[in-house]
Design a protein around this motif. Structure first.
Motif, PDB file in Angstrom:
ATOM      1  N   LEU A 107      91.235  -5.624  91.096  1.00 53.79           N
ATOM      2  CA  LEU A 107      89.912  -5.735  90.464  1.00 53.79           C
ATOM      3  C   LEU A 107      89.301  -4.333  90.355  1.00 53.79           C
ATOM      4  CD1 LEU A 107      88.263  -8.757  92.389  1.00 53.79           C
ATOM      5  CD2 LEU A 107      89.507  -8.825  90.221  1.00 53.79           C
ATOM      6  N   VAL A 108      88.709  -4.038  89.205  1.00 53.26           N
ATOM      7  CA  VAL A 108      88.028  -2.754  89.015  1.00 53.26           C
ATOM      8  C   VAL A 108      86.602  -3.047  88.553  1.00 53.26           C
ATOM      9  CG1 VAL A 108      87.963  -0.577  87.720  1.00 53.26           C
ATOM     10  CG2 VAL A 108      90.176  -1.581  88.344  1.00 53.26           C
ATOM     11  N   HIS A 109      85.626  -2.507  89.283  1.00 53.53           N
ATOM     12  CA  HIS A 109      84.216  -2.744  88.954  1.00 53.53           C
ATOM     13  C   HIS A 109      83.513  -1.400  88.758  1.00 53.53           C
ATOM     14  CE1 HIS A 109      79.931  -3.870  90.472  1.00 53.53           C
ATOM     15  NE2 HIS A 109      80.026  -4.119  89.184  1.00 53.53           N
ATOM     16  N   THR A 110      83.185  -1.073  87.537  1.00 53.89           N
ATOM     17  CA  THR A 110      82.388   0.116  87.255  1.00 53.89           C
ATOM     18  C   THR A 110      81.815   0.006  85.837  1.00 53.89           C
ATOM     19  OG1 THR A 110      82.348   2.555  87.309  1.00 53.89           O
ATOM     20  CG2 THR A 110      84.332   1.550  86.426  1.00 53.89           C
ATOM     21  N   GLY A 111      81.069   1.036  85.412  1.00 49.49           N
ATOM     22  CA  GLY A 111      80.397   0.931  84.112  1.00 49.49           C
ATOM     23  C   GLY A 111      80.397   2.217  83.320  1.00 49.49           C
ATOM     24  N   PRO A 162      81.820  14.453  81.588  1.00 52.26           N
ATOM     25  CA  PRO A 162      82.719  14.784  82.701  1.00 52.26           C
ATOM     26  C   PRO A 162      83.055  13.580  83.583  1.00 52.26           C
ATOM     27  CG  PRO A 162      80.574  15.880  82.973  1.00 52.26           C
ATOM     28  CD  PRO A 162      80.464  15.011  81.779  1.00 52.26           C
ATOM     29  N   GLN A 163      82.375  12.455  83.344  1.00 54.33           N
ATOM     30  CA  GLN A 163      82.564  11.307  84.244  1.00 54.33           C
ATOM     31  C   GLN A 163      83.502  10.239  83.669  1.00 54.33           C
ATOM     32  OE1 GLN A 163      78.463  10.140  84.999  1.00 54.33           O
ATOM     33  NE2 GLN A 163      78.408  11.425  86.831  1.00 54.33           N
ATOM     34  N   LEU A 164      84.077  10.509  82.518  1.00 52.35           N
ATOM     35  CA  LEU A 164      84.988   9.515  81.933  1.00 52.35           C
ATOM     36  C   LEU A 164      86.225   9.363  82.836  1.00 52.35           C
ATOM     37  CD1 LEU A 164      85.521   7.712  79.453  1.00 52.35           C
ATOM     38  CD2 LEU A 164      86.635   9.674  78.367  1.00 52.35           C
ATOM     39  N   GLY A 165      86.508   8.137  83.235  1.00 46.80           N
ATOM     40  CA  GLY A 165      87.652   7.894  84.128  1.00 46.80           C
ATOM     41  C   GLY A 165      87.287   7.994  85.595  1.00 46.80           C
ATOM     42  N   THR A 166      86.001   7.756  85.914  1.00 49.40           N
ATOM     43  CA  THR A 166      85.592   7.793  87.329  1.00 49.40           C
ATOM     44  C   THR A 166      84.926   6.484  87.728  1.00 49.40           C
ATOM     45  OG1 THR A 166      83.384   8.723  86.882  1.00 49.40           O
ATOM     46  CG2 THR A 166      85.174  10.300  87.210  1.00 49.40           C
ATOM     47  N   LEU A 167      85.067   6.174  89.029  1.00 40.51           N
ATOM     48  CA  LEU A 167      84.573   4.898  89.543  1.00 40.51           C
ATOM     49  C   LEU A 167      83.074   4.958  89.874  1.00 40.51           C
ATOM     50  CD1 LEU A 167      85.900   2.157  90.388  1.00 40.51           C
ATOM     51  CD2 LEU A 167      86.105   3.094  92.682  1.00 40.51           C
ATOM     52  N   ASN A 188      86.343   3.842  80.087  1.00 40.07           N
ATOM     53  CA  ASN A 188      86.321   4.279  81.486  1.00 40.07           C
ATOM     54  C   ASN A 188      87.211   3.371  82.341  1.00 40.07           C
ATOM     55  OD1 ASN A 188      85.414   5.882  83.662  1.00 40.07           O
ATOM     56  ND2 ASN A 188      83.810   4.403  84.170  1.00 40.07           N
ATOM     57  N   ARG A 189      87.035   2.066  82.179  1.00 40.04           N
ATOM     58  CA  ARG A 189      87.845   1.132  82.971  1.00 40.04           C
ATOM     59  C   ARG A 189      89.311   1.186  82.537  1.00 40.04           C
ATOM     60  NH1 ARG A 189      82.877  -1.879  82.674  1.00 40.04           N
ATOM     61  NH2 ARG A 189      83.499  -3.269  80.991  1.00 40.04           N
ATOM     62  N   ASP A 190      89.557   1.471  81.251  1.00 37.32           N
ATOM     63  CA  ASP A 190      90.946   1.604  80.786  1.00 37.32           C
ATOM     64  C   ASP A 190      91.622   2.817  81.427  1.00 37.32           C
ATOM     65  OD1 ASP A 190      91.230  -0.618  79.196  1.00 37.32           O
ATOM     66  OD2 ASP A 190      90.533   0.362  77.371  1.00 37.32           O
ATOM     67  N   LEU A 191      90.880   3.931  81.521  1.00 39.38           N
ATOM     68  CA  LEU A 191      91.479   5.134  82.121  1.00 39.38           C
ATOM     69  C   LEU A 191      91.757   4.922  83.608  1.00 39.38           C
ATOM     70  CD1 LEU A 191      89.522   8.057  80.420  1.00 39.38           C
ATOM     71  CD2 LEU A 191      91.912   7.445  80.109  1.00 39.38           C
ATOM     72  N   LEU A 196      94.190  -9.173  82.764  1.00 37.44           N
ATOM     73  CA  LEU A 196      93.890 -10.601  82.621  1.00 37.44           C
ATOM     74  C   LEU A 196      92.603 -10.757  81.808  1.00 37.44           C
ATOM     75  CD1 LEU A 196      94.308 -13.296  85.279  1.00 37.44           C
ATOM     76  CD2 LEU A 196      92.227 -13.272  83.937  1.00 37.44           C
ATOM     77  N   TYR A 197      91.560 -10.013  82.215  1.00 39.47           N
ATOM     78  CA  TYR A 197      90.344 -10.007  81.407  1.00 39.47           C
ATOM     79  C   TYR A 197      89.414  -8.899  81.868  1.00 39.47           C
ATOM     80  CZ  TYR A 197      87.381 -11.971  77.844  1.00 39.47           C
ATOM     81  OH  TYR A 197      86.676 -12.145  76.685  1.00 39.47           O
ATOM     82  N   ASP A 198      88.566  -8.458  80.959  1.00 43.15           N
ATOM     83  CA  ASP A 198      87.542  -7.450  81.256  1.00 43.15           C
ATOM     84  C   ASP A 198      86.208  -7.982  80.743  1.00 43.15           C
ATOM     85  OD1 ASP A 198      87.265  -3.986  81.394  1.00 43.15           O
ATOM     86  OD2 ASP A 198      85.711  -5.159  80.408  1.00 43.15           O
TER      87      ASP A 198
END
Lengths: 481, 133
Positions: free
Chosen positions: A234-238, A195-200, A297-300, A325-327
């Protein structure tokens, strides 16, 4: 615990922890004198020394300048273990498997974004699920499809039309760690993660708009598509609950089998198994699956960021120049080829709070970055600068690894204490930074003073020849979980 | 309160104390519930938890992991915890509460084994537990 570790300064950027039994090798901590003064020496240096005790370690036990107290491995720890007789340790990757950061560039200048900044931030805050235990109500996949996410990562996102094929090679490992095995991921991990796919999420995870404040290497910046005054995201999550559970499951399974492998540990959190053992292989398969979840997750989240920008500016994301630019992953273990004492070998390299940093000319880099070296993203704290670096030849001595951020200085509790009675939002606003947070306590815990000055971290990495600064970013808007 | 926070740079650390092992496990659970903001004033839902581990340190971690799962995934908000039986490698517990997806105060990613020991200090049992946040 080992009493009386001996520390010696090698040069302005390196400290050495001398080898002393039961250490199998020495430790190297990258630190200038300012960083050295801020080290919680008795704890973190002990953790670097503990890692040096693990079987099959190749080269020194390393720590990046953003080192701080972790559990088991220090945060900022890098260690390579022989694929033949070394180990893999889930605690050496951490609970948030493939926690990472990405930078999405735009063609927008700050002048265009500033007048609508509040609206844009509100839109992002509304659209990107964030906060403690956040779930993605608007987007759920079935269990069968979820296996695809775990197996293919960013490639799944591209196939579903959620990410751009041209952006694939701007993910570390092209967004898909090989060998992912969803069968090695427990039911419970799936239950937590699905249920957490696509969440920060929350804590130190964030989504931030920055402006390119200074270009430090014109030629490389050009190749990275960066220009002064440009707005980037910038997106920071895992890997959210999925990664947390995978780590839990395998720390336990390896603790159970330690005796069978004849491994003795100074700290249970260092639980490990030989890379080639059934336990080691199972963890590698599960870890790769969790890492692939994190890429997807970061793509969504990026998809939602793009859509929010499109609506705000009434232009397609292509016209807005929104490209990855990069991940970079910064909590990961990977089988990589390195040269050690003149010979090529394959190692299981653990980067716990460290970023891969391939130098110019490395054939594993995508064409567009082969001459420049790999982009290395180093976020600062909420109120201060972030940096984009490029890998340098010196990264060979760190098994191609660099820092991953500023590094915490104060505990969350200390940070909360000193921020009592202050309006962190107002303070940020005075610095021209707009912020929104799902929880006030997160803001208090993440105040700028809680972190080291990222400039000192970057100075050390640059001085040691591991990476060079390309551009400096200044935050203008941020959302926290 | 029979637990107190200890400073840990990246995460949350607590030191729990109790006169006996049963109390220590219950106090550690109450601390976790409080940190996460998962306390409920009432409720009749009962969950029986069985944990098997290597030793008491291992079952302490696994017991707290079970609670974390019930709170995060099953939305259990907790009124009471009771250790029914505890040995060297096994534990039986009863958790009472209510299922309600109320927002949590803090995200705890995991309960770690980092330097975890159960020690006797001044006729009390004591444990220091680091949560990854």
């Amino acid at each position: 615990m080992m009493e009386g570790l001996r520390i010696r300064r090698i040069d302005p950027f390196r400290l050495e922890i001398e080898r002393k039994p039961p250490m199998r090798t020495r430790g190297i901590v990258y630190a200038n004198s300012k960083i050295e003064r801020s080290l919680e020496k008795d704890i973190v240096l002990q953790q670097v020394a503990n890692v040096a005790c693990l079987p099959g370690i190749v080269g020194p036990s390393l720590a990046m300048p953003d080192i701080h107290w972790g559990y088991g491995f220090p945060i900022g720890g890098v260690a390579a273990f022989s694929a033949r007789d070394g180990i893999i340790s889930p605690g050496g990757v951490g609970y948030d498997i493939n926690c990472g950061i990405r930078c999405i560039s735009t063609r927008l200048g700050l002048d265009e974004v500033k007048p609508v900044l509040d609206e844009l931030l509100t839109g992002l805050f509304r659209n990107v699920p964030a906060g403690v235990g956040s779930i993605n109500k608007g987007f759920q996949v079935g269990k069968k499809e979820f296996r695809e996410v775990l197996t293919k990562g960013a490639l799944w996102a591209v196939k579903k039309g959620f990410a751009d094929r041209d952006d694939l090679d701007a993910h570390e490992e092209s967004g898909c760690i090989e060998g992912a095995d969803p069968d090695m991921v427990s039911e419970r991990a799936v239950e937590r993660g699905l249920p957490q796919l696509g969440t920060l999420g929350s804590g130190n995870h964030f989504l931030e708009l920055d402006v390119v404040d200074d270009i430090m290497d014109e030629e490389t910046a050009n190749r990275f598509g960066l220009f002064a005054g440009q707005v980037v995201v910038l997106v920071h999550t895992g890997s959210r609950g999925l990664g947390h559970q995978v780590c839990d499951d395998y720390v336990h399974s390896m603790l159970v089998s330690l005796r069978r492998f004849g491994i003795e540990l100074p700290d249970r959190q260092l639980a490990c198994a030989p890379v080639g053992s059934p336990e080691g292989k199972a963890y590698l398969g599960a870890m790769a699956a969790a890492a692939n979840f994190a890429f997807a997750n970061r793509d969504l989240i990026t998809l939602v960021v793009r859509e929010t920008f499109e609506r705000q500016f009434n232009r397609s994301s292509e016209r807005l120049g929104m490209r990855l630019l990069y991940d970079c992953c910064h909590n990961i273990a990977k089988m990589e080829k390195v040269t050690h004492e003149g010979s090529p070998i394959t190692v299981c390299i653990h980067r716990k709070g460290a970023t891969r940093a391939f130098p110019p000319g490395d054939p594993r880099l995508p064409e567009r970055y082969r001459q420049t070296g790999q982009p290395v993203l180093v976020p600062g704290d909420m109120g201060r600068m972030s940096y984009i670096l490029a890998g340098q030849a010196g990264s060979r001595e760190t098994f191609y690894s660099a820092c991953h951020g500023a590094g915490r200085l104060l505990s969350r509790r200390q940070a909360t204490k000193i921020s009592r009675g202050r309006s962190i939002l107002d303070e940020l606003r005075k610095k021209d930074i707009h912020a929104m947070a799902a929880s006030r306590s997160t803001l208090a815990e993440e105040i700028p003073e809680a972190y080291k000055d990222v400039s000192d971290v970057v100075d050390t990495i640059t001085g040691a020849g591991i990476a060079r600064p390309v551009a400096r970013l200044r935050p203008v808007a941020m959302m926290k979980g | 309160m029979t637990y107190r926070f200890i400073d840990h740079t990246a995460d949350i650390g607590i030191r729990v104390a109790s006169a006996d092992i049963r109390g220590l496990f219950e106090e550690a659970a109450r601390a976790l519930v409080e940190i996460m903001g998962a306390r409920s004033s009432g409720g009749s839902r009962q969950e029986r938890i069985s944990v098997h581990g290597l030793d008491q340190v291992d079952i302490l971690v696994r017991w707290l992991q079970e609670l974390l799962y019930l709170i995060e995934v099953r939305d259990l908000r907790i009124t009471q915890v009771e250790i029914v039986e505890i040995g060297e490698t096994d534990l039986e517990a009863l958790v009472t509460g209510t299922v309600s997806p109320t927002p949590l105060k803090a995200e705890i990613k995991a309960v770690t084994y980092h330097n975890l020991e159960i020690q006797e200090v001044d006729n009390n049992l004591e444990a220091t537990i680091i949560f990854d946040t």
